[in-house]
Write a protein that holds these residues in place. Structure first.
Motif, PDB file in Angstrom:
ATOM      1  N   GLU A 259     125.083  54.944  29.038  1.00 37.33           N
ATOM      2  CA  GLU A 259     124.609  55.804  30.123  1.00 37.33           C
ATOM      3  C   GLU A 259     123.309  56.494  29.731  1.00 37.33           C
ATOM      4  O   GLU A 259     122.409  56.662  30.562  1.00 37.33           O
ATOM      5  CB  GLU A 259     125.694  56.825  30.469  1.00 37.33           C
ATOM      6  CG  GLU A 259     126.895  56.199  31.173  1.00 37.33           C
ATOM      7  CD  GLU A 259     128.064  57.163  31.316  1.00 37.33           C
ATOM      8  OE1 GLU A 259     128.959  56.879  32.118  1.00 37.33           O
ATOM      9  OE2 GLU A 259     128.071  58.212  30.613  1.00 37.33           O
ATOM     10  N   THR A 260     123.206  56.882  28.462  1.00 37.90           N
ATOM     11  CA  THR A 260     121.957  57.477  27.981  1.00 37.90           C
ATOM     12  C   THR A 260     120.803  56.479  28.085  1.00 37.90           C
ATOM     13  O   THR A 260     119.683  56.834  28.489  1.00 37.90           O
ATOM     14  CB  THR A 260     122.105  57.952  26.526  1.00 37.90           C
ATOM     15  OG1 THR A 260     123.154  58.929  26.457  1.00 37.90           O
ATOM     16  CG2 THR A 260     120.815  58.560  26.009  1.00 37.90           C
ATOM     17  N   TYR A 261     121.081  55.229  27.734  1.00 32.09           N
ATOM     18  CA  TYR A 261     120.060  54.181  27.845  1.00 32.09           C
ATOM     19  C   TYR A 261     119.834  53.739  29.298  1.00 32.09           C
ATOM     20  O   TYR A 261     118.919  52.953  29.578  1.00 32.09           O
ATOM     21  CB  TYR A 261     120.479  52.948  27.030  1.00 32.09           C
ATOM     22  CG  TYR A 261     120.232  53.047  25.546  1.00 32.09           C
ATOM     23  CD1 TYR A 261     118.953  53.233  25.040  1.00 32.09           C
ATOM     24  CD2 TYR A 261     121.280  52.919  24.638  1.00 32.09           C
ATOM     25  CE1 TYR A 261     118.722  53.298  23.678  1.00 32.09           C
ATOM     26  CE2 TYR A 261     121.058  52.986  23.264  1.00 32.09           C
ATOM     27  CZ  TYR A 261     119.780  53.177  22.797  1.00 32.09           C
ATOM     28  OH  TYR A 261     119.559  53.239  21.445  1.00 32.09           O
ATOM     29  N   ARG A 262     120.686  54.187  30.201  1.00 34.00           N
ATOM     30  CA  ARG A 262     120.613  53.835  31.623  1.00 34.00           C
ATOM     31  C   ARG A 262     120.784  52.330  31.858  1.00 34.00           C
ATOM     32  O   ARG A 262     120.094  51.718  32.685  1.00 34.00           O
ATOM     33  CB  ARG A 262     119.305  54.320  32.245  1.00 34.00           C
ATOM     34  CG  ARG A 262     119.153  55.845  32.217  1.00 34.00           C
ATOM     35  CD  ARG A 262     117.893  56.301  32.911  1.00 34.00           C
ATOM     36  NE  ARG A 262     117.785  57.762  32.897  1.00 34.00           N
ATOM     37  CZ  ARG A 262     116.789  58.446  33.437  1.00 34.00           C
ATOM     38  NH1 ARG A 262     115.796  57.803  34.044  1.00 34.00           N
ATOM     39  NH2 ARG A 262     116.764  59.764  33.377  1.00 34.00           N
ATOM     40  N   ASP A 264     124.230  51.184  31.888  1.00 36.89           N
ATOM     41  CA  ASP A 264     125.669  51.067  32.141  1.00 36.89           C
ATOM     42  C   ASP A 264     125.974  50.354  33.450  1.00 36.89           C
ATOM     43  O   ASP A 264     127.074  49.813  33.624  1.00 36.89           O
ATOM     44  CB  ASP A 264     126.327  52.452  32.138  1.00 36.89           C
ATOM     45  CG  ASP A 264     125.654  53.416  33.115  1.00 36.89           C
ATOM     46  OD1 ASP A 264     124.464  53.726  32.888  1.00 36.89           O
ATOM     47  OD2 ASP A 264     126.307  53.849  34.078  1.00 36.89           O
ATOM     48  N   SER A 265     125.020  50.318  34.394  1.00 37.41           N
ATOM     49  CA  SER A 265     125.281  49.673  35.689  1.00 37.41           C
ATOM     50  C   SER A 265     125.466  48.168  35.559  1.00 37.41           C
ATOM     51  O   SER A 265     126.010  47.525  36.466  1.00 37.41           O
ATOM     52  CB  SER A 265     124.137  49.964  36.667  1.00 37.41           C
ATOM     53  OG  SER A 265     122.908  49.458  36.170  1.00 37.41           O
TER      54      SER A 265
END
Length: 433
Positions: A259-262, A264-265
């Motif tokens: 999620e930090t790296y964006r 996760d989607s």
């Protein structure tokens, strides 16, 4: 007298391919792009040997890969040697035996070809082009998340627009299955149904097995535990095993970093995944693109592998199968991977020194240039240039201090002096044309 052969007699062994320039350029583009990305993440290139002593290589191979190794007698040593069927065990050997003096972690990357025996099935590759990374010396969940984030960035960089990263955790499955009081054949049947996500078959098998209802409920959940973040919550509500719950905690840690790296989607969780159950020790993942039934990338944690070579180190990594990636992205690679030669130099007459000197000057300035040595007319040279992906045909006259540039795509013409070529002004002429 030379013996003539029919083209049907000159064939390759099954499972290997030649790649002609257009496709070779795309595969090379994949390799170079991935290695550039690995370097940006701090990984350093290693070049493992193309041949290993079989007894040494087999230490790092699981049962399945061991059967695929192409082996033969080495007449120099008298030992059995093998062409590696996978590069990761070689990196484990190198890290364990050759890099003691370096501080941890070791960030290593590679690109190469491996060879595997394969069943003679249509489309089954024996020669596999790989590019990947191994992160040795870190046990933290952040390291596993980094592998997944790199995979996502690599696919986006290569132009992939639709893909999924399927993430599993082998300790979750182990935690459920390790305390089952069953015979080995019963466990094997269980694994087979779980691997195939055969829920009806699994239910029928469990009706035969002497297991508590709670155990059966956990096992029946495995084929259904596939999807987004909510899968982790569903799993937590089902399992009682301490080891399985610890595996879920690990997945939550990895997800937080993703999620930090964006990225996760892109991630789906597959908690019934048992690929690598005998090899991996934690997170596993595979990347899938539309239109191809095989993973283009596989990775995961393997904390026990380097110990087989005398030095126990935690490790995680991934490998891209470049041919799977190529076939999945062939259209997207057409433009960025196109390798065009800048100039085809056309000069008639017997004395070609002027064209040869200009070609050498162009190469020194960083351009690609070839002289058209084949005897043909200018229209024929233009046709050749179009078919062979040249950008310009340069027409040179022996007695003139000007050359004519013909842009191959539309045959637009412009002139430039030989003096301007010598002083490096050819780039300006190209911009104007």
């Amino acid at each position: 007298m030379t013996e003539l052969h029919s083209s049907t007699d000159i064939v390759l062994p099954k499972g290997v391919k030649d790649f002609l320039p257009a496709r070779a350029a795309r595969i090379d583009y994949l390799r170079r792009t991935l290695l550039d990305l690995f370097h940006r993440w701090g990984f350093r290139l290693v070049l493992p040997a193309g041949l290993e002593n079989l007894d040494v290589l087999e230490r790092g191979l699981g049962p399945d890969l061991r059967q695929t190794a192409v082996r033969f007698d080495d007449r120099q040593s008298g030992r059995l040697v093998a062409v590696p069927p996978d590069i990761t065990p070689q990196i484990a050997r190198i890290a364990a035996t050759r890099m003691h003096e370096l501080p941890l972690p070791l960030r290593l990357c590679y690109s190469g070809r491996v060879l595997r025996h394969a069943e003679q099935q249509m489309g089954k590759d024996r020669e596999i082009y790989q590019a990947g990374v191994e992160l040795v010396g870190l046990h933290q969940a952040e390291a596993d998340a980094e592998m997944i984030a790199m995979t996502v960035e690599a696919l986006e960089t290569l132009g992939a627009r639709e893909f999924t990263i399927d993430v599993g955790q082998v300790e979750f499955v182990r935690g459920i299955m390790n305390d089952l009081d069953l015979e080995q054949d019963q466990l094997a049947r269980l694994r087979d149904h779980i691997r195939r996500k055969d829920a009806p078959g699994l239910r029928d098998l469990l009706e035969e097995l002497p297991l508590p209802d709670r155990r059966k409920e956990e096992l029946l959940a495995l084929p259904r535990l596939f999807g987004g973040r909510d899968v982790l919550e569903k799993a937590a509500a089902v399992v009682e095993s301490t080891a399985a719950r610890q595996a879920l905690d690990n997945l939550y840690e990895v997800l937080a970093t993703l999620e930090t790296y964006r990225v996760d989607s892109w991630v789906l969780f597959d908690l019934g995944e048992i690929r690598g159950l005998d090899y991996h020790t934690g997170i596993t993942f595979q990347a899938f693109l539309p239109g191809i039934g095989h993973a283009v990338c596989s990775g995961g944690r393997y904390d026990n592998l380097t110990a087989r070579y005398g030095r126990r180190l935690p490790a995680t990594g991934f490998t891209f199968n470049l041919l799977n990636l190529f076939f999945a992205l062939e259209k997207e690679l057409s433009a960025p991977a196109l390798q065009r030669t800048d100039f085809l130099l056309f000069q008639q007459g017997r004395d070609k020194q002027k064209a040869q000197k200009i070609a050498a000057q162009l190469r020194r300035q960083g351009f690609s240039a070839a002289r058209d040595s084949y005897p043909r007319s200018l229209p024929e040279s233009l046709d050749y240039a179009k078919k062979m992906d040249y950008r310009y045909v340069m027409v040179i006259e022996e007695q003139s201090d000007q050359v004519e540039l013909i842009r191959v795509d539309d045959e637009q013409k412009t002139s430039i002096s030989v003096a301007d070529i010598e002083t490096g002004k050819i780039g300006l002429a190209i911009q104007r044309s």
